[in-house]
Design a protein around this motif. Structure first.
Motif, PDB file in Angstrom:
ATOM      1  N   LEU A 225       2.331  -7.417   7.026  1.00 39.07           N
ATOM      2  CA  LEU A 225       2.969  -6.111   7.230  1.00 39.07           C
ATOM      3  C   LEU A 225       4.448  -6.223   6.902  1.00 39.07           C
ATOM      4  CD1 LEU A 225       1.800  -4.742  10.698  1.00 39.07           C
ATOM      5  CD2 LEU A 225       1.570  -3.596   8.479  1.00 39.07           C
ATOM      6  N   LEU A 226       4.964  -5.188   6.235  1.00 40.86           N
ATOM      7  CA  LEU A 226       6.388  -5.167   5.901  1.00 40.86           C
ATOM      8  C   LEU A 226       6.994  -3.860   6.379  1.00 40.86           C
ATOM      9  CD1 LEU A 226       6.196  -6.346   2.170  1.00 40.86           C
ATOM     10  CD2 LEU A 226       6.907  -7.714   4.127  1.00 40.86           C
ATOM     11  N   ALA A 227       8.271  -3.917   6.720  1.00 43.34           N
ATOM     12  CA  ALA A 227       8.999  -2.689   7.042  1.00 43.34           C
ATOM     13  C   ALA A 227      10.058  -2.475   5.979  1.00 43.34           C
ATOM     14  CB  ALA A 227       9.643  -2.805   8.423  1.00 43.34           C
ATOM     15  N   VAL A 228       9.977  -1.333   5.305  1.00 51.82           N
ATOM     16  CA  VAL A 228      11.033  -0.945   4.378  1.00 51.82           C
ATOM     17  C   VAL A 228      12.034  -0.165   5.231  1.00 51.82           C
ATOM     18  CG1 VAL A 228      11.606   0.274   2.245  1.00 51.82           C
ATOM     19  CG2 VAL A 228       9.344  -0.787   2.507  1.00 51.82           C
ATOM     20  N   MET A 229      13.226  -0.735   5.391  1.00 54.39           N
ATOM     21  CA  MET A 229      14.181  -0.199   6.358  1.00 54.39           C
ATOM     22  C   MET A 229      14.902   1.049   5.814  1.00 54.39           C
ATOM     23  SD  MET A 229      13.576  -2.445   8.658  1.00 54.39           S
ATOM     24  CE  MET A 229      14.807  -2.155   9.926  1.00 54.39           C
ATOM     25  N   SER A 230      15.559   1.740   6.734  1.00 56.04           N
ATOM     26  CA  SER A 230      16.425   2.885   6.406  1.00 56.04           C
ATOM     27  C   SER A 230      15.680   3.956   5.607  1.00 56.04           C
ATOM     28  CB  SER A 230      17.662   2.427   5.613  1.00 56.04           C
ATOM     29  OG  SER A 230      18.260   1.328   6.241  1.00 56.04           O
ATOM     30  N   ALA A 231      14.450   4.209   6.011  1.00 55.25           N
ATOM     31  CA  ALA A 231      13.636   5.190   5.293  1.00 55.25           C
ATOM     32  C   ALA A 231      13.526   6.516   6.048  1.00 55.25           C
ATOM     33  CB  ALA A 231      12.246   4.615   5.036  1.00 55.25           C
ATOM     34  N   GLY A 232      14.373   6.690   7.068  1.00 57.93           N
ATOM     35  CA  GLY A 232      14.284   7.896   7.891  1.00 57.93           C
ATOM     36  C   GLY A 232      14.828   9.137   7.202  1.00 57.93           C
ATOM     37  N   ALA A 233      15.732   8.943   6.249  1.00 56.78           N
ATOM     38  CA  ALA A 233      16.302  10.085   5.524  1.00 56.78           C
ATOM     39  C   ALA A 233      15.807  10.074   4.093  1.00 56.78           C
ATOM     40  CB  ALA A 233      17.825  10.016   5.535  1.00 56.78           C
ATOM     41  N   TYR A 234      15.401  11.227   3.589  1.00 56.82           N
ATOM     42  CA  TYR A 234      14.986  11.397   2.200  1.00 56.82           C
ATOM     43  C   TYR A 234      13.816  10.473   1.845  1.00 56.82           C
ATOM     44  CZ  TYR A 234      19.505  13.717   2.337  1.00 56.82           C
ATOM     45  OH  TYR A 234      20.551  14.526   2.687  1.00 56.82           O
ATOM     46  N   GLY A 235      12.998  10.154   2.838  1.00 54.61           N
ATOM     47  CA  GLY A 235      11.772   9.384   2.605  1.00 54.61           C
ATOM     48  C   GLY A 235      10.612  10.360   2.608  1.00 54.61           C
ATOM     49  N   ALA A 236      10.108  10.662   3.801  1.00 56.42           N
ATOM     50  CA  ALA A 236       9.016  11.633   3.924  1.00 56.42           C
ATOM     51  C   ALA A 236       9.398  12.960   3.277  1.00 56.42           C
ATOM     52  CB  ALA A 236       8.675  11.843   5.400  1.00 56.42           C
ATOM     53  N   ALA A 237      10.663  13.347   3.446  1.00 56.53           N
ATOM     54  CA  ALA A 237      11.099  14.665   2.961  1.00 56.53           C
ATOM     55  C   ALA A 237      10.972  14.780   1.439  1.00 56.53           C
ATOM     56  CB  ALA A 237      12.538  14.929   3.388  1.00 56.53           C
ATOM     57  N   MET A 238      11.071  13.663   0.734  1.00 53.52           N
ATOM     58  CA  MET A 238      10.987  13.698  -0.732  1.00 53.52           C
ATOM     59  C   MET A 238       9.652  13.161  -1.230  1.00 53.52           C
ATOM     60  SD  MET A 238      14.816  12.463  -1.834  1.00 53.52           S
ATOM     61  CE  MET A 238      14.743  12.958  -3.557  1.00 53.52           C
ATOM     62  N   SER A 239       8.702  12.974  -0.330  1.00 50.01           N
ATOM     63  CA  SER A 239       7.447  12.350  -0.750  1.00 50.01           C
ATOM     64  C   SER A 239       6.553  13.366  -1.452  1.00 50.01           C
ATOM     65  CB  SER A 239       6.736  11.734   0.452  1.00 50.01           C
ATOM     66  OG  SER A 239       6.363  12.732   1.374  1.00 50.01           O
ATOM     67  N   SER A 240       5.606  12.846  -2.182  1.00 55.54           N
ATOM     68  CA  SER A 240       4.682  13.711  -2.914  1.00 55.54           C
ATOM     69  C   SER A 240       3.293  13.076  -2.893  1.00 55.54           C
ATOM     70  CB  SER A 240       5.143  13.865  -4.366  1.00 55.54           C
ATOM     71  OG  SER A 240       4.832  12.691  -5.092  1.00 55.54           O
ATOM     72  N   THR A 241       2.346  13.810  -3.445  1.00 56.03           N
ATOM     73  CA  THR A 241       0.978  13.284  -3.483  1.00 56.03           C
ATOM     74  C   THR A 241       0.644  12.744  -4.882  1.00 56.03           C
ATOM     75  OG1 THR A 241       0.121  15.473  -3.988  1.00 56.03           O
ATOM     76  CG2 THR A 241       0.179  14.839  -1.662  1.00 56.03           C
ATOM     77  N   TYR A 242       1.661  12.378  -5.631  1.00 54.05           N
ATOM     78  CA  TYR A 242       1.457  11.845  -6.982  1.00 54.05           C
ATOM     79  C   TYR A 242       0.389  10.742  -6.972  1.00 54.05           C
ATOM     80  CZ  TYR A 242       2.637   9.932 -11.583  1.00 54.05           C
ATOM     81  OH  TYR A 242       2.592   9.503 -12.874  1.00 54.05           O
TER      82      TYR A 242
ATOM     83  N   ASP B 299       0.806  -1.230   0.000  1.00 59.21           N
ATOM     84  CA  ASP B 299       0.000   0.000   0.000  1.00 59.21           C
ATOM     85  C   ASP B 299       0.841   1.284   0.000  1.00 59.21           C
ATOM     86  OD1 ASP B 299       0.802  -0.098   2.647  1.00 59.21           O
ATOM     87  OD2 ASP B 299      -1.217  -0.166   3.503  1.00 59.21           O
ATOM     88  N   ALA B 300       2.176   1.169   0.110  1.00 60.22           N
ATOM     89  CA  ALA B 300       3.034   2.352  -0.043  1.00 60.22           C
ATOM     90  C   ALA B 300       3.526   2.395  -1.485  1.00 60.22           C
ATOM     91  CB  ALA B 300       4.224   2.285   0.898  1.00 60.22           C
ATOM     92  N   GLY B 301       3.845   3.588  -1.958  1.00 59.52           N
ATOM     93  CA  GLY B 301       4.276   3.708  -3.347  1.00 59.52           C
ATOM     94  C   GLY B 301       5.518   4.570  -3.496  1.00 59.52           C
ATOM     95  N   MET B 302       5.938   4.713  -4.745  1.00 56.69           N
ATOM     96  CA  MET B 302       7.141   5.502  -5.021  1.00 56.69           C
ATOM     97  C   MET B 302       6.975   6.957  -4.570  1.00 56.69           C
ATOM     98  SD  MET B 302       6.691   5.881  -9.162  1.00 56.69           S
ATOM     99  CE  MET B 302       8.116   6.887  -9.490  1.00 56.69           C
TER     100      MET B 302
END
Ligand code: LLP
Length: 447
Positions: A393-410, A333-336
């Motif tokens: 449920l899955l955890a995509v690791m090491s997403a603390g940097a440049y994850g949320a900060a680069m996210s968009s509503t595409y 349910d998460a995307g690029m």
């Protein structure tokens, strides 16, 4: 660098355990991610406060041999709760926009400990930064020096500046995040720096306060940092004597381990020729601090990823499992739009099931893909993972940097919640956007 767990049941020596399996479920600190997901829903970013603080304190300690200021690179993760956590530790901030300056102020950060970088600062941003009293602008061109001088004149003040030097050192990293080579748009060429300082010293509304360099990001060996410092030292000495500069900023860029199976130095996760080593903050500091001691200047560093990267995961749920003729896809349910790094940099993110797989469960090759209408919308391709089923449920690791900060509503996908874990508590530090939020600033023309 500080990888928390390799996802296969072993922990890496000397590292923190902020994400680990306990009683068959993945925990962040003392919070069970399965329980958390049931409350907050998925997808969501989850951060560990203890990990961020641990990384910050380790770096602070490693730099103890020189007077220093850690200016956290806000672009890596700019949530005000993260900024507040670091501000309370005494961190300064490296910002690249008026928006980031606003966030720092909102989070209780001290503008007098902010450096303002970036090649395209606007007049309004420069004015705002001067009014808030930042530590210095990291200036990227002569045109910008002239502009800052003009704006400062208008306000009747002297603007603190440092020139960003491009030391022309190869950081051996992905081409999109290498910045210290002469073909990059950043900084002023090493050979021209002395002349630029001399010209700047004649501008009446500038205060030459420091000098800065930054050679790139996700650098996993100490060599390029040491090489760049070596190259800079004579110049920095000269600037200190001639203009009385107070600090030398050696930039950010310390890499982290994204793929623990490669951390021993095997071939790297970039599609380029880089290899993923394990550069600890202690090794980083050992490579540069002895060289910097004799300068007698304050040393600034601008780390982003190393502080927050491995402190965060993207929690996502498998929606469907789809078997094609050639491939098995797990659609999550998460995307690029929530984590663009794999699509943009071909970067590797470890993916682990939240429910600990049985040791004997046979791994199979799958693609982990998102719901976005782009073939580039994947988190992993041909990855060997334990058997996965719908609803897992899955955890995509090491997403603390440049994850949320680069996210968009595409694809009109609302921005995700961010959750900060602290011990056995967690706080929603950004709520999940609603569809209403998506259109809040839009309007129909009134003609
Ligand atoms: N200082 C300057 C001048 C920078 O340009 C950057 C990052 C940093 C510090 C912080 O670098 P760090 O310590 O986080 O490596 N979106 C890319 C990374 C872009 C880095 C841009 N500049 C990624 O996801 O890998």
């Amino acid at each position: 660098m500080i990888c928390l767990r390799d996802g296969r049941g072993t922990t890496l020596p000397g590292n923190m355990h902020s994400f680990e399996y306990r009683n068959g479920s993945l925990f962040c600190e003392n919070v069970d991610l399965a329980g958390l997901a049931a409350q907050t829903g998925t997808p969501a970013y989850v951060y560990s406060a203890a990990t961020i603080l641990d990384h910050y304190r380790r770096l602070d300690e490693a730099l103890a041999g020189v007077p220093h200021l850690i200016c956290y690179a806000v672009k890596a993760n700019s949530n005000i709760a993260i900024l507040n956590l670091l501000a309370k530790e005494g961190a300064g901030f490296d910002i690249v926009s008026g928006g980031e300056l606003f966030r720092v102020a909102k989070a209780g950060g001290n503008p007098a400990q902010c450096t303002f970088a970036g090649v395209g600062k606007t007049e309004a941003e420069i004015r705002e930064a001067l009014q808030r009293g930042i530590l210095a602008f990291n200036v990227e061109s002569e045109a910008e020096l002239a502009q800052i001088n003009r704006v400062a004149a208008g306000l009747g003040v002297k603007a603190p500046v440092a020139v960003r030097v491009n030391p022309d050192v190869d950081a051996h990293t992905h081409k999109y995040i290498s910045t210290g080579k002469s073909e990059n748009k950043f900084g002023i060429t090493f050979e021209r720096v002395a002349a630029v300082y001399e010209a700047a010293s004649k501008l009446p509304h500038l205060h030459l306060r420091g000098v800065q360099m930054h050679i790139g990001s996700q650098i996993t060996e100490a060599g390029p940092f040491a090489e760049a410092v070596d190259k800079m030292l004579p110049l920095v000495c000269q600037l200190k004597i001639r203009y009385g500069i107070e600090y030398f900023s050696i930039g950010g860029g310390m890499g982290i381990v994204y793929d623990p199976s490669l951390a021993s130095g095997a071939p790297g996760w970039w599609k380029s020729d880089a290899s993923e080593g394990r550069l600890t903050v202690a090794e980083y500091a050992a490579a540069v601090v002895p060289k910097l001691k004799a300068l007698g200047l304050k040393i600034l560093v601008e780390p982003g990823r190393v502080l927050v990267g491995n402190a965060g995961v993207l929690l996502t749920r498998a929606l469907y499992v789809k078997q094609s003729e050639t491939k098995k896809f797990v659609i999550v349910d998460a995307g690029m739009n929530d984590l663009i790094r794999p699509a943009l940099y071909q970067s590797f993110h470890e993916i682990v099931p939240v429910a600990e797989p049985a040791p004997q469960s046979p791994p199979a090759k799958v693609d982990i893909v998102g719901p976005v209408c782009e073939s580039g919308d994947f988190f992993a391709q041909d990855r060997e993972l334990p058997p996965l089923a719908e609803g897992d449920l899955l955890a995509v690791m090491s997403a603390g940097a440049y994850g949320a900060a680069m996210s968009s509503t595409y694809n009109s996908r609302p921005l995700l919640p961010e959750i900060l874990v602290h011990g056995d508590r967690f706080a929603v530090i950004r709520r999940r956007q609603t569809p209403e939020d998506l259109v809040r600033d839009e309007s129909l023309p009134q003609w």
